[in-house]
Design a protein around this motif. Sequence first.
Motif, short mmCIF file in Angstrom:
data_model
loop_
_atom_site.label_atom_id
_atom_site.label_comp_id
_atom_site.label_asym_id
_atom_site.label_seq_id
_atom_site.Cartn_x
_atom_site.Cartn_y
_atom_site.Cartn_z
N THR A 101 -9.08 4.80 -0.88
CA THR A 101 -9.65 3.79 -1.32
C THR A 101 -7.95 3.57 -2.30
OG1 THR A 101 -12.12 3.82 -1.46
CG2 THR A 101 -10.54 2.33 -3.00
N VAL A 102 -7.73 3.09 -2.53
CA VAL A 102 -6.24 2.63 -2.83
C VAL A 102 -5.97 1.78 -3.84
CG1 VAL A 102 -3.73 2.68 -2.27
CG2 VAL A 102 -5.20 3.92 -0.93
N TYR A 103 -5.85 2.04 -4.76
CA TYR A 103 -5.38 0.54 -5.91
C TYR A 103 -3.77 0.51 -5.93
CZ TYR A 103 -10.62 0.97 -7.28
OH TYR A 103 -11.99 1.09 -6.77
N LEU A 104 -3.70 -0.09 -6.17
CA LEU A 104 -2.65 -1.30 -6.39
C LEU A 104 -2.07 -1.28 -7.79
CD1 LEU A 104 -2.09 -3.42 -3.60
CD2 LEU A 104 -0.84 -1.49 -3.61
N GLU A 105 -0.96 -0.92 -8.12
CA GLU A 105 -0.33 -2.01 -9.46
C GLU A 105 -0.90 -3.42 -9.79
OE1 GLU A 105 0.31 0.30 -11.64
OE2 GLU A 105 1.12 2.51 -10.96
N PRO A 106 -0.97 -3.69 -11.07
CA PRO A 106 -1.43 -4.59 -11.36
C PRO A 106 -0.66 -5.63 -10.86
CG PRO A 106 -2.19 -3.79 -12.88
CD PRO A 106 -1.09 -2.45 -11.68
N ASP A 107 0.86 -5.58 -10.90
CA ASP A 107 1.94 -6.55 -10.41
C ASP A 107 2.33 -7.09 -9.69
OD1 ASP A 107 2.66 -4.23 -10.36
OD2 ASP A 107 5.07 -4.25 -11.32
N ILE A 108 2.26 -5.57 -8.51
CA ILE A 108 1.96 -6.08 -7.31
C ILE A 108 0.57 -6.38 -6.51
CG2 ILE A 108 1.68 -4.89 -5.01
CD1 ILE A 108 4.02 -4.75 -6.63
N ALA A 109 -0.53 -6.07 -6.43
CA ALA A 109 -1.99 -6.91 -6.20
C ALA A 109 -1.79 -7.97 -6.59
CB ALA A 109 -3.28 -5.75 -7.20
N LEU B 120 1.59 1.59 4.23
CA LEU B 120 0.16 2.69 5.18
C LEU B 120 -0.30 2.69 6.26
CD1 LEU B 120 -1.45 2.22 1.50
CD2 LEU B 120 -0.05 3.88 2.38
N THR B 121 -0.55 1.65 6.49
CA THR B 121 -1.05 1.48 7.51
C THR B 121 -0.57 2.17 8.49
OG1 THR B 121 -1.28 -0.92 7.38
CG2 THR B 121 -2.31 0.10 9.38
N TYR B 122 -1.18 3.06 10.01
CA TYR B 122 -0.76 3.52 11.09
C TYR B 122 0.18 2.77 12.21
CZ TYR B 122 -0.46 7.26 14.84
OH TYR B 122 0.16 7.53 16.23
N THR B 123 0.96 3.12 12.56
CA THR B 123 1.86 2.82 13.99
C THR B 123 1.97 3.69 14.87
OG1 THR B 123 2.27 1.03 12.68
CG2 THR B 123 3.78 1.02 14.16
N ILE C 237 3.76 6.87 -3.18
CA ILE C 237 4.25 5.27 -2.83
C ILE C 237 4.03 5.04 -3.93
CG2 ILE C 237 3.64 3.82 -0.97
CD1 ILE C 237 2.48 5.35 0.73
N ASN C 238 5.38 3.81 -4.20
CA ASN C 238 5.73 3.31 -5.34
C ASN C 238 4.99 2.43 -5.14
OD1 ASN C 238 7.50 4.65 -6.76
ND2 ASN C 238 9.66 4.03 -5.37
N SER C 239 4.28 1.76 -6.06
CA SER C 239 3.60 0.82 -6.38
C SER C 239 2.20 0.47 -6.59
CB SER C 239 3.86 -1.07 -5.13
OG SER C 239 5.53 -1.23 -5.49
N VAL C 240 1.67 1.94 -5.42
CA VAL C 240 0.39 2.19 -5.77
C VAL C 240 0.03 2.91 -6.62
CG1 VAL C 240 -0.86 4.51 -4.81
CG2 VAL C 240 0.65 2.74 -3.16
N ASP C 241 -1.50 2.66 -7.18
CA ASP C 241 -1.75 2.84 -8.95
C ASP C 241 -2.42 4.95 -8.82
OD1 ASP C 241 -3.04 3.80 -10.94
OD2 ASP C 241 -4.46 1.32 -11.23
N PHE C 242 -2.11 5.37 -8.80
CA PHE C 242 -2.27 7.12 -8.93
C PHE C 242 -3.54 7.24 -9.24
CE2 PHE C 242 1.20 7.73 -11.03
CZ PHE C 242 0.78 8.89 -12.48
N THR C 243 -3.72 6.92 -10.57
CA THR C 243 -4.83 7.28 -11.60
C THR C 243 -6.35 6.72 -11.32
OG1 THR C 243 -4.35 4.94 -12.77
CG2 THR C 243 -2.81 7.10 -13.50
N ARG C 244 -6.11 5.59 -9.83
CA ARG C 244 -7.48 5.20 -9.59
C ARG C 244 -7.45 4.95 -8.03
NH1 ARG C 244 -7.86 -0.91 -10.72
NH2 ARG C 244 -5.81 -1.18 -10.32
N THR C 245 -6.62 5.84 -7.60
CA THR C 245 -6.41 6.16 -5.56
C THR C 245 -7.33 7.03 -5.72
OG1 THR C 245 -4.67 4.85 -5.04
CG2 THR C 245 -5.15 6.46 -3.88
N TYR C 246 -8.43 7.37 -4.95
CA TYR C 246 -8.66 8.51 -4.39
C TYR C 246 -9.79 8.98 -2.85
CZ TYR C 246 -12.98 5.37 -4.66
OH TYR C 246 -13.95 4.26 -4.54
N SER C 247 -10.17 10.29 -2.51
CA SER C 247 -9.94 10.07 -1.22
C SER C 247 -11.98 10.08 -0.73
CB SER C 247 -9.66 11.34 -0.50
OG SER C 247 -10.65 12.09 0.93
#
Length: 256
Positions: free
Chosen positions: A43-51, A64-67, A228-238
């Motif tokens: 579950t990847v949370y984005l920074e507020p200004d990006i979201a 992020l998406t596999y290609t 990764i820039n723009s990802v809110d690492f404080t809330r992102t989890y596996s």
Amino acid sequence: MTLILIIHLSMLAGVSSKNVTLSDPHLKEIINVATKIKTHSLTVYLEPDIAEESLLAKNIEQELTYTSLCMVTAAVEIWYDPDQSSTIIEEDSVFVESFFAIPDEEIESKVHLQSPWLLRLKLDRAKMIDRKLTMAYVAGRIAESFKTDLFIIWSEDNSEKLIIRCCVLGGGEKDNDGLGTVEEDIFLRQLENTMLNSISLRRFLASKSSIKTKLEMDGINLKTVMCINSVDFTRTYSNSCVEIFNVLGKQPTLLL
């Protein structure tokens, strides 16, 4: 923790993006601290200004998406092109001649090693643009995978057609009885299959769903995603407690 998990899963009943049918197996995986779980997700949370900006959020999702190479390839052809510095393929003549017009000792030393047979990839422009990929990047991923075994040249990003030409080095000398031709054709078909199915251009995750503030991704790569820039690492989890422990340590794992 077990009670909280059961309540959380029951609240997700009817939510299409969440596979709650896996609740019992995943509960057992958590209790047993399984190192290999059946369904990895982030579950990847984005920074507020990006979201708040849908276009910026889409860019992060694409990053992020596999290609794989197969996903952006429109067609693959095998050509017999004995003099590849001038080429018999009219569509390629401009960028091939431009490539060989500038003297380069390293390139010239490999010309005689090139096989007369050519693997020619046509890339899908719309998919390349959508995934924000460049010709140089894709060609570089191919070269990185095959090291010094292939000689690769490609057209520019603004060319009418996006072409990558790959030929095997060391295959230029063939017998005149035709056996070499057959073997070369079979080898290039095998090379095509390997190339399309094994080369990844984006090595992260499969996008499952997206909400305004977060992305639900299938796969597992927490440490890389958090950087990764723009990802809110404080809330992102596996959903893997083992991965969280390996990346963040004991205390965050206990909060899962």
